[in-house]
Scaffold this motif. Structure first.
Motif, PDB file in Angstrom:
ATOM      1  N   THR A 608       0.829  -1.212   0.000  1.00 49.86           N
ATOM      2  CA  THR A 608       0.000   0.000   0.000  1.00 49.86           C
ATOM      3  C   THR A 608       0.860   1.257   0.000  1.00 49.86           C
ATOM      4  O   THR A 608       0.352   2.358   0.176  1.00 49.86           O
ATOM      5  CB  THR A 608      -0.948   0.021   1.220  1.00 49.86           C
ATOM      6  N   GLY A 609       2.163   1.080  -0.176  1.00 52.63           N
ATOM      7  CA  GLY A 609       3.047   2.223  -0.332  1.00 52.63           C
ATOM      8  C   GLY A 609       3.067   3.159   0.849  1.00 52.63           C
ATOM      9  O   GLY A 609       3.151   2.738   2.012  1.00 52.63           O
ATOM     10  N   PHE A 610       2.936   4.456   0.572  1.00 52.28           N
ATOM     11  CA  PHE A 610       3.082   5.467   1.623  1.00 52.28           C
ATOM     12  C   PHE A 610       1.897   5.505   2.571  1.00 52.28           C
ATOM     13  O   PHE A 610       1.988   6.102   3.649  1.00 52.28           O
ATOM     14  CB  PHE A 610       3.281   6.849   0.986  1.00 52.28           C
ATOM     15  N   ALA A 611       0.791   4.839   2.205  1.00 55.54           N
ATOM     16  CA  ALA A 611      -0.372   4.814   3.100  1.00 55.54           C
ATOM     17  C   ALA A 611      -0.013   4.246   4.472  1.00 55.54           C
ATOM     18  O   ALA A 611      -0.625   4.605   5.481  1.00 55.54           O
ATOM     19  CB  ALA A 611      -1.499   3.999   2.473  1.00 55.54           C
ATOM     20  N   GLN A 612       1.009   3.384   4.515  1.00 51.96           N
ATOM     21  CA  GLN A 612       1.442   2.791   5.777  1.00 51.96           C
ATOM     22  C   GLN A 612       2.032   3.830   6.728  1.00 51.96           C
ATOM     23  O   GLN A 612       2.087   3.606   7.941  1.00 51.96           O
ATOM     24  CB  GLN A 612       2.488   1.706   5.515  1.00 51.96           C
ATOM     25  N   PHE A 613       2.474   4.967   6.197  1.00 52.16           N
ATOM     26  CA  PHE A 613       3.136   5.991   7.007  1.00 52.16           C
ATOM     27  C   PHE A 613       2.321   7.281   7.090  1.00 52.16           C
ATOM     28  O   PHE A 613       2.769   8.255   7.684  1.00 52.16           O
ATOM     29  CB  PHE A 613       4.519   6.311   6.412  1.00 52.16           C
ATOM     30  N   GLU A 614       1.128   7.276   6.487  1.00 55.70           N
ATOM     31  CA  GLU A 614       0.340   8.499   6.405  1.00 55.70           C
ATOM     32  C   GLU A 614       0.035   9.056   7.796  1.00 55.70           C
ATOM     33  O   GLU A 614       0.227  10.256   8.047  1.00 55.70           O
ATOM     34  CB  GLU A 614      -0.966   8.235   5.646  1.00 55.70           C
ATOM     35  N   HIS A 615      -0.403   8.214   8.722  1.00 49.89           N
ATOM     36  CA  HIS A 615      -0.747   8.690  10.064  1.00 49.89           C
ATOM     37  C   HIS A 615       0.472   9.261  10.771  1.00 49.89           C
ATOM     38  O   HIS A 615       0.411  10.335  11.381  1.00 49.89           O
ATOM     39  CB  HIS A 615      -1.352   7.553  10.894  1.00 49.89           C
ATOM     40  N   LEU A 616       1.619   8.571  10.671  1.00 50.75           N
ATOM     41  CA  LEU A 616       2.839   9.042  11.322  1.00 50.75           C
ATOM     42  C   LEU A 616       3.312  10.345  10.694  1.00 50.75           C
ATOM     43  O   LEU A 616       3.769  11.260  11.395  1.00 50.75           O
ATOM     44  CB  LEU A 616       3.929   7.973  11.216  1.00 50.75           C
TER      45      LEU A 616
END
Length: 688
Positions: A608-616
């Motif tokens: 899922t690419g950058f979605a994994q880091f969106e919250h952070l």
């Protein structure tokens, strides 16, 4: 903050090169010294981030053609609001109310001018012999300093500076808001041109108060460094000639220039005393101009976590070596030295023409191979490579799949380099030979690269490195555009994810800057200031993007803004904690380990690419629900920032009305406009 030097049509390439080099030397630790043309002055929001605008020597008429009207209106408003301006030779003619140049000759130029920082006439040339694009009229002229300027700390009343075609400011002492800083003397071996009715000595430098700002106008060239002039040029005459006479008083010239820049309100690079350098056991006197603070380049040391890695990399690099024993690349030439025990040869700089047509110094760079491990700390006293490798291995040992981590396995370090980014990005054949995760770092960069046209001399205490990253083209779910976001996030997380450091106030500014909340002291207001940035350059190679990631972050120096260690000290003071400060070796290791773990997750993870880091990412950035104005729309539109898109990393915004309420259906996706001044002041919009 920036120092801008005009580089449009009409500027002398030689004058431009001297101006940029000298300003980088004297103020480059505190400001980005950048070139800007007429289009940039007209369209970019440069005013609020500019501490000084310089128009150097050249030709006045092209300046009037390209800058009259809207550009001059911006320049005048900038100075009147408190800005600082320096017009040199042609720039001084241009900034006066009237110009009279070489009357009665084919070169005659006369008439009113638009800026009018000096209310009177600039008339020249003062000394005959001027020929465009020539040194025939060059002279080492003596100037008499005003009593105010010559007092301490200067301690001298006269000095010599370069002159070629400059004018004088007629009856300057009679004009309001004008201070004469120096006059031409009669001790220059040449008869000055007739005064055309003026009386008294001819003013060579003046300072004009313009509203809240200040304009320095100089008919002479105090920015010219004689050590970078060709003393053998016959146009300078027989010895003792123009160059030799300038060199005799170069120390005074530098002190004068420092005084002028201080008067303009600029912070100066710390002045280094005249001294001697030791080379192979003999003392060598520093060349004139060394006091300006641009250090000589040093050797580069190449080492790895394991000797086998260095050996393999050495074989790869030697495949590029020519018959002359050099690696000749597009931007740089390197010489491989087999070990630290072998003497590194001294290479004389040569002058070549850069891509923009300016003179550019080049010197062969020594790469000292370290096949047995990191070099001794006394060879690299500002950065201990062995300490870095030790920290790197320790951090990997505490990480899941730490044995699979490779970023930083090979390190190329130089105490003083041109630019880590340029050495990798602009030498493509060399870069192709470097392994994934290869790192180049330096203590001091004399031509550091930033986004857009930024270039500076790095301040002491700044961790600066560039890394090679091979990003697969087929990873559609993991667009290379997000790499810059990951690197900036990794810098913040390298500090703030450590136990006890969670509240150290580091933040992200879109798209690629690292900010900190400055410590509040003596009742000062909360202020966010930049302490670092990320730059990613991309080349296409086979089935992969060959990315060169550049990063700089102020680690230990509290000036000119603040540093990570200053933030930690203040945090300890406020909370009573005793958190350890970070060395550059430790911080670099932490960033690389954090980045590699995040990148591997970004690339593989759940696809899922950058979605994994969106919250952070949103936890660390500055912009949640912030408002900006779209200046590319007419009329301008006020919008609220919502986040970034997960396809191309654009900024998601929604239009708001006068009460700050969202306007349904009015959504915009934004990308930075490429300017180097304020990313949130000029945005290019794409309607969603």
């Amino acid at each position: 903050m920036n120092v801008l030097v005009y580089s449009g049509e009409g500027t002398s390439r030689t004058s431009l090169a001297h101006t940029v080099r000298t300003l980088k030397a004297l103020v480059g630790h505190h400001y980005d010294v950048m070139k800007i043309d007429a289009k940039g002055l007209l369209t970019e929001p440069w005013e609020e981030s500019t501490s000084l605008l310089v128009i150097p020597g050249g030709r006045d008429l092209p300046y009037t053609r390209d800058l009259n009207g809207a550009v001059n209106n911006k320049i005048r408003a900038y100075v009147q609001a408190g800005g600082r301006f320096w017009g040199i030779c042609a720039g001084a003619y241009y900034s006066s109310s009237q110009v009279l140049f070489e009357p009665g000759t084919p070169m005659e130029v006369q008439g009113p001018r638009d800026l009018k920082f000096f209310g009177g006439e600039c008339r020249g040339v003062v000394y005959p012999g001027f020929v465009y694009d020539s040194e025939q009229g060059a002279n080492a002229v003596e100037i008499q300093l005003s009593a105010e300027l010559s007092k301490e700390p200067l301690g001298f009343e006269r000095t010599r500076v370069y002159f070629n075609g400059g004018g004088y400011f007629v009856n300057a002492e009679t004009y309001p808001d004008t201070e004469v800083l120096s006059w031409y003397t009669d001790n220059n071996g040449l008869e000055s041109v007739p005064s055309h009715g003026s009386t008294g000595a001819k003013a060579s430098m003046i300072a004009c108060t313009v509203g809240q700002g200040l304009a320095l106008l100089t008919g002479v060239h105090p920015e010219y460094d004689a050590s970078h002039l060709d003393a053998g040029n016959p146009e300078y005459g027989p010895l003792p000639n123009v160059v030799s006479r300038l060199l005799e008083q170069d120390k005074e010239r530098v002190l004068l220039l420092r005084s002028l820049l201080t008067r303009l309100g600029l912070k100066l690079t710390q002045q280094e005393p005249q001294a001697t350098l030791t080379n192979s056991g003999s003392d060598i006197e520093l060349p004139p101009g060394a006091i300006q603070g641009i250090p000589d380049l040093t050797s580069l040391y190449l080492a790895s976590t394991r000797p086998a890695i260095t050996q393999e990399l050495t074989r790869s690099l030697k495949s590029l070596v020519t018959g002359a024993g050099l690696i000749k690349e597009a931007n740089d030439t390197f010489q491989l030295i087999d070990s630290p025990q072998h003497a590194a040869p001294f290479h004389t700089p040569t002058l070549s023409e850069g891509a923009d047509g300016e003179g550019e110094e080049k010197v062969i760079k020594n790469i000292v191979l370290c096949p047995e491990g990191a070099p001794s700390g006394n060879l690299t006293p500002q950065f201990t490579m062995d300490t870095f490798f030790t920290h790197l291995q320790q951090l990997r040992s505490t990480s899941f799949n730490g044995g699979q981590l490779h970023f930083g396995d090979s390190l190329l370090y130089g105490q003083v380099v041109t630019s880590t980014q340029t050495m990798l990005d602009k030498n493509f054949a060399l870069c192709q030979k470097l392994p994934n995760g290869f790192v180049c770092n330096a203590t001091t960069q004399v031509a550091g690269r930033g986004r857009g046209r930024n270039s500076w001399i790095s301040a002491p205490g700044c961790l600066q490195f560039s890394m090679v990253l091979r990003h697969p083209v087929q990873a559609r779910h993991a667009s290379a555009v997000f790499v810059q976001y990951l690197v900036a996030l990794a810098v913040v997380e390298a500090v703030c994810s450590m136990p006890g450091y969670e509240d150290v106030p580091l933040k992200l500014k879109w798209p690629n800057d690292i900010y900190a909340e400055a410590p509040i002291e003596d009742g000062s207001e909360r202020k966010m200031i930049k302490i670092g940035g990320v730059l990613v350059n991309s080349n296409f190679s086979g089935s992969e993007f060959l990315l060169v990631i550049g990063c700089g972050v102020n680690t230990t120096n509290p000036n000119p803004t603040t540093s990570i260690n200053h933030l930690i000290r203040h945090h300890n003071k406020v909370t009573g904690k005793n958190l350890a400060l970070l060395s550059q070796e430790t911080l670099l290791a932490k960033i690389l380990v954090k980045l590699e773990k995040m990148y591997n997750q970004f690339l593989e993870g759940d696809r899922t690419g950058f979605a994994q880091f969106e919250h952070l990412y949103y936890k660390r950035w500055l912009h949640t629900d912030a408002y900006v104005t779209l200046t590319t729309l007419t009329p301008h539109r006020k919008v609220r920032i919502q986040g970034i898109t997960l396809d191309y990393g654009l900024l998601r915004t929604v239009a708001v009305d006068e009460q700050g309420r969202d306007v349904a259906g009015e959504e915009f996706r934004l990308q930075p406009d490429g300017n180097s001044f304020d990313m949130l002041k000029g945005l290019i919009s794409q309607k969603a």
